[in-house]
Design an enzyme around this catalytic site. Structure first.
Site: not given
Ligand code: GLC
Length: 749
Positions: A295
């Site tokens: 993430d």
């Molecule tokens: C965010 C979220 C995740 C998302 C990623 C990219 O922090 O936790 O669900 O896909 O970043 O945007």
């Protein structure tokens, strides 16, 4: 001289790459061969590209950077030209992605194409109901179709990869991201996870209109203590395996191309450096071949978690555990080089991850056609296509849950003399999009107020009064609403949460409707006019006063671009509501966590004093899991099941449902079991089947379920997944409480 040699060297490499491309196209063109042969072909091509890569280029493939809508920064462009970027997220649009892809393919040494990712959670531009609302349809086929539309629009806009489906089980409605998932149950969550993977990925990743899905957030992110986002998760391995892992396993079995490792720790080991989940379970037990992306900076956050003393240490932990790509942390790009030199990671660990990334790029057809999703004409024809809006309306209609309908106040008559609509959310164009709404635009939304205006007859009068702010009392507005109520046959209050009150980093310690709107509801009730509450929410809310005093309550969640039309379709009876709750609604936040598949304890609630209860609140929920009313009523009869089955036999369960109402309606027939005595404690109920059926007035249908013995599994004291002989109960009904039940025995032989 050097220059000439460099140019000559470059052209040799280019020729080699062209040869690889040629053989790739040829071999993939022969993909009529069985899957295995194709897999071997792709693995060979991956190995040939890997053999050409420098160490820096390998780390570059594991590096994902966050773009800026339709462009990237100069610094990112420089890194890209050096072959140091494998993927961008948040760069979208056919033209914009083509521009950036051209740099990767035509201006880098090896020309390895980029993979473009984006959060296409419940639609790309045509925004569908939020996933929690879609789960309320209990209709995996419909949810699959919705994901297919999202994939069609996203791929037309240059994207190859969505960071969805979010498959986190959530038992705590304080957690804002409950809105992005499919609720509290692993069986329903697994069905929705697999449906969304099929929808996004289609028959093949390199089909036009397909994008790679990403099951997230691996794993147990929804178990955050106190419902606070990113907070500590401390659960038993049994709960991990029985509750939080199954939807990810379902996604893997459905062929998901990627997973995203989560921010949270799990019992002391962060998800983004957790060997149990990322290696043992995902790779060894499930044989997952795809790739894992972290993430957003979740690798870097291992330092904050306190398990890594430095950036390189964080990178080493994640790479070794099995995270293949670093989203925006730049640790794999900048810090692993030294770790490799001083032996803290091995080259084969780096190669393992690079091969996984390259393999997905081959499967997506990016080596054979890196500009496959970059046609602006296709994009123009695909985005917001009328068929997509029609699909969004159909999904929205089925997502609506009728929670209360005393005296059958609903459906309303279209030719009623006058209706007063109140509430700031009634005219909101942005809030129905919900959180995580991709490229959705407020201008695309049909508001609840607009939907009602379009639906009523020409002679009907639709009055509107804001009545209050979202959470600010406005005495003048309130007074206006009171006065207008006197001129209306019925008052419709649209109340609840804004889109920003759920989603990432949007946990709430309280679960009520914001006070100002709650006061507005009470004021409307005090007028003595019939009141209908239309709830707009991204989580279960605690609404004891409304549940006790308002005649009709419709839960519409956040329904997307067609919100107003779908609400009007249900309000005026064009569509009979059929949604069922995928999450439990508590009476008060003090009951949380509260969920249907709880354990019995040694002192289950009863009339005795010394039992598991509260002094001030019943232990039962306001509205239970699986609950939802209809304008029809349904009677269950002829419930039949064998009294025993052998170890490898299946229990055939049948039940007849009759529509005892006077209009066509859908019912979601639910099947639960209970393992009465296990070697470990078992939930009082577990969902093991559901079927949505349509019945005309008076019509009867027999529904059959096949309960196989391996569906009765548990993890025993040794953490082995087993099925144990003994007594079980099987339940059927229209929610998790009002059920018919029968006992049966699973025999040892
Ligand atoms: C965010 C979220 C995740 C998302 C990623 C990219 O922090 O936790 O669900 O896909 O970043 O945007």
């Amino acid at each position: 001289m050097t220059e000439q040699r460099a140019v000559r060297g470059k052209s040799i490499i280019k020729r080699t790459m062209k040869l690889i491309l040629y053989f790739t196209v040829l071999s993939i063109g022969l993909s009529a061969q069985p899957h295995l042969a194709l897999e071997q072909t792709i693995n060979r091509k991956v190995d040939s590209v890997l053999a050409l890569m420098t160490l820096e280029e390998k780390f570059g493939q594991l590096n994902q950077l966050g773009g800026h809508g339709d462009k990237i920064t100069d610094e990112q462009r420089d890194l890209l030209k050096k072959g140091l970027v494998g993927s961008f997220l948040n760069v979208n649009g056919a033209e914009a992605t083509k521009k950036v892809q051209k740099i990767a393919v035509e201006e880098t040494r090896l020309g390895i194409p980029l993979i473009f990712g984006y959060d296409v959670i419940h639609g790309y531009r045509t925004i569908f109901p939020v996933p929690l609302a879609e789960a309320s349809t209990w209709d995996p086929d419909l949810v699959e179709q919705a994901a297919r539309v999202a994939a069609r629009e996203a791929s037309a806009s240059g994207l190859h990869w969505t960071f969805a489906p979010m498959v986190d089980i959530a038992r705590d409605p304080r957690w804002g991201r409950i809105v992005e998932g499919s609720g509290e149950d692993p069986f329903l969550g697994s069905a929705m996870a697999a449906a969304r993977v099929r929808g996004f990925q289609g028959k093949s990743l390199n089909d036009p209109g397909s994008i790679m899905a990403c099951a997230k957030h691996y794993v147990a992110y929804g178990g955050a203590e106190a419902g606070r986002d990113y907070n500590t998760v401390d659960i038993s391995e049994r709960t991990l395996r029985e509750i939080y892992l199954p939807p990810f396993h379902a996604a893997v079995n459905a062929g998901v191309g990627s997973l995203m490792s989560a921010f949270n720790e799990i019992g002391g080991i962060p998800a983004s450096s957790n060997r149990l989940t990322l290696s043992q379970i995902l790779r060894d037990e499930w044989n997952f071949k795809g790739m894992v992306v972290s993430d957003w900076t979740s690798i870097l956050e291992l330092v904050k978690h306190g398990v890594a003393g430095s950036r390189p240490e964080a990178g080493v932990l994640s790479l070794q555990a099995g995270v293949d790509m670093d989203m925006e942390g730049r640790i794999y790009l900048l810090d692993l080089f030294h770790a490799l030199k001083d032996g803290r990671i091995l080259l084969e660990q780096v190669d393992r991850s690079v091969k996984r990334v390259l393999r997905m790029k081959f499967l997506l057809g990016l080596f054979s056609d890196p500009y496959r999703n970059c046609d602006t004409e296709t994009e123009k024809q695909t985005i917001l296509h009328p068929d997509h809006r029609a699909m969004a309306r159909s999904v929205a209609q089925k997502s609506i849950v009728l929670l209360k309908n005393d005296k059958n106040i609903l459906p309303l008559k279209k030719d009623l003399k006058s209706i007063l609509v109140v509430g700031p959310l009634a005219e909101s164009k942005s809030d129905p999009l919900g959180s995580g709404h991709g490229k959705g635009m407020a201008e695309d939304v049909v508001t609840v107020l607009d939907g009602i205006k379009r639906a009523v007859s020409a002679q009907s009068k639709v009055l509107y009064a804001k009545g209050s702010g979202i959470d600010s009392i406005d005495k003048r507005e309130l007074q206006k609403a009171r006065q207008m109520a006197s001129r209306a046959d019925v008052v419709l209050v649209v109340a609840g949460e804004t889109a920003r009150m759920s989603g990432e980093a949007a946990s709430r310690a309280e679960l009520g409707i914001p006070t100002a709107q709650h006061e507005l509801i009470k004021a409307m009730q005090a007028t003595g006019k019939p009141v209908v509450l239309v709830l707009m929410n991204g989580r279960p809310l605690a609404i004891p006063w409304e549940a006790g005093n308002i005649s009709a309550i419709l839960d519409i969640w956040f329904l997307g671009v067609e919100a107003g039309n779908a609400v009007a379709d249900v309000l005026f009876g064009e569509v009979n509501p059929s949604g069922k709750l995928p999450v439990t609604f508590p009476r008060t936040v003090g009951q949380v966590p509260i969920y249907y598949n709880h354990k019995n304890t040694g002192r289950p609630p009863s009339k005795d004093y010394y039992t598991s209860k509260y002094l001030d609140v019943p232990v039962t929920p306001e509205f239970p899991f699986g609950f939802g009313l209809s304008y029809s009523t349904f009677a269950y009869s002829d419930f039949a099941a064998a009294s025993s089955i052998g170890p490898n036999e299946s229990l055939k369960v049948s039940v007849t449902i009759q529509n005892t109402g006077n209009r066509k309606g859908d019912e979601v027939v639910q099947l639960y079991i209970r393992d009465v005595v296990g070697s470990v404690t078992r939930p009082v109920k577990e969902l093991k089947g559901f079927r949505r059926i349509s019945l005309g007035p008076g019509e009867k249908k027999k529904v059959d379920f096949l309960l196989t013995s391996d569906m009765l599994w548990l993890y025993n004291a040794k953490m082995e997944r087993v099925t144990e002989p003994g007594e079980f109960v099987v339940f059927v009904g229209g929610n998790s409480v009002d059920l018919l039940e029968k006992s049966f025995v699973l025999r040892a032989q």
